[in-house]
Design a protein around this motif. Structure first.
Motif, short mmCIF file in Angstrom:
data_model
loop_
_atom_site.label_atom_id
_atom_site.label_comp_id
_atom_site.label_asym_id
_atom_site.label_seq_id
_atom_site.Cartn_x
_atom_site.Cartn_y
_atom_site.Cartn_z
N GLN A 135 4.88 3.13 4.92
CA GLN A 135 6.13 2.85 4.12
C GLN A 135 7.38 3.42 4.99
N GLU A 136 7.32 3.90 6.00
CA GLU A 136 8.06 4.75 6.65
C GLU A 136 8.87 2.95 7.86
N ALA A 137 8.10 2.80 7.84
CA ALA A 137 8.91 1.24 8.54
C ALA A 137 8.69 0.28 8.34
N PRO A 197 0.71 -1.08 -0.08
CA PRO A 197 -0.24 0.54 0.23
C PRO A 197 0.53 1.11 -0.25
N ASP A 198 0.50 1.97 -0.64
CA ASP A 198 0.64 3.19 -0.91
C ASP A 198 -0.16 4.51 -1.28
N ARG A 232 -2.02 6.07 7.74
CA ARG A 232 -1.28 4.58 8.46
C ARG A 232 -0.41 3.92 7.66
N ILE A 233 -0.88 4.86 6.10
CA ILE A 233 0.01 3.72 4.76
C ILE A 233 1.24 4.86 4.87
N ALA A 234 1.56 6.00 4.37
CA ALA A 234 2.87 6.87 4.86
C ALA A 234 3.83 6.31 5.90
#
Length: 239
Positions: free
Chosen positions: A191-193, A31-32, A186-188
């Motif tokens: 992605q960072e994780a 997801p992004d 949540r998606i951002a």
């Protein structure tokens, strides 16, 4: 490959996979909030697919011997390549018949003749500059605010910080990325994780969760399962 300077506010990066490096495989895309333009190049034809924002993982096929050029747009910068809104393209894709008025056959010939990734970028840039992009609005203000903060804000607090109504903020995100501010954050954070897991493979899940702003690694694992169907540890194992 870096985005062209003239499109830096619209395009995050370009990716080129040459025919000799491609394999026949299903590639997982997590997801992004970004939109991607995928150009598949071969001697037979040029195929163009616009992939919308994702709230779940999808799998994109590739074929050995075909070249793949990907244009990765910034969140909220979906170009007007099709008559559809970002919300209509969430978890979906659409095949294009042309790019900025140029037929795919002609585009494919130009890109294959270009030779190098840099020359391909130069061929594609004028076409992408012709395409309309969404004008700046409340979404851009919200995105700048989110990027400047080390921890995510709840939608209500974000609206208050920007002196907007929650409804205005919700509408801006829906129009620009296709889903709510809460889903976007949540998606951002996912992605960072993922970036942290790749860059620091020896770091514990608890450390990664704390770094990203999760309450604990159990909350991070829950988000991973709900958004990707997999655990954080799965993304540390060889594909």
């Amino acid at each position: 490959m870096p985005a062209p300077a003239s499109l830096g506010e619209r395009v995050e990066f370009l990716l080129w996979v040459p025919p000799e490096a491609s394999i026949t495989q299903e590639h997982e895309v997590v997801p992004d909030a970004n939109v991607d333009l995928l150009l598949e190049l071969s001697d037979e034809r040029c195929r163009a697919v616009l992939y919308g924002p994702l709230t779940r993982s999808i799998h994109v096929p590739s074929r050995a011997g075909h070249g793949y050029l990907v244009v990765h747009f910034h969140p909220g910068a979906m170009p007007r390549l099709v008559d559809a809104s970002p919300s209509e393209l969430v978890n979906a894709s659409v095949e294009l018949r042309e790019v900025a008025g140029l037929s795919l056959d002609a585009l494919g010939e130009r890109l294959l003749a270009a030779g190098t990734p840099e020359q391909m970028r130069e061929e594609l840039t004028p076409l992408l500059r012709q395409v309309p992009y969404p004008p700046g609005d409340s979404f851009d203000r919200a995105l700048r605010h989110l990027l400047a903060r080390p921890e995510p804000l709840r939608p209500g607090a974000l609206a208050d910080a920007l002196h907007l109504s929650t409804r205005t903020l919700q509408r801006a995100f829906k129009e620009r990325v296709g889903f709510s501010p809460r889903t976007y954050t949540r998606i951002a954070r996912l992605q960072e994780a993922l970036s942290a897991l790749r860059e620091h493979p020896a770091r514990s899940l608890s450390e990664v969760a704390h770094q990203i702003g999760y309450a604990d690694h159990a909350h991070m694992t829950r988000d991973f399962r709900e958004l990707t169907g997999r655990t954080p540890s799965d993304f540390r194992r060889p594909a």
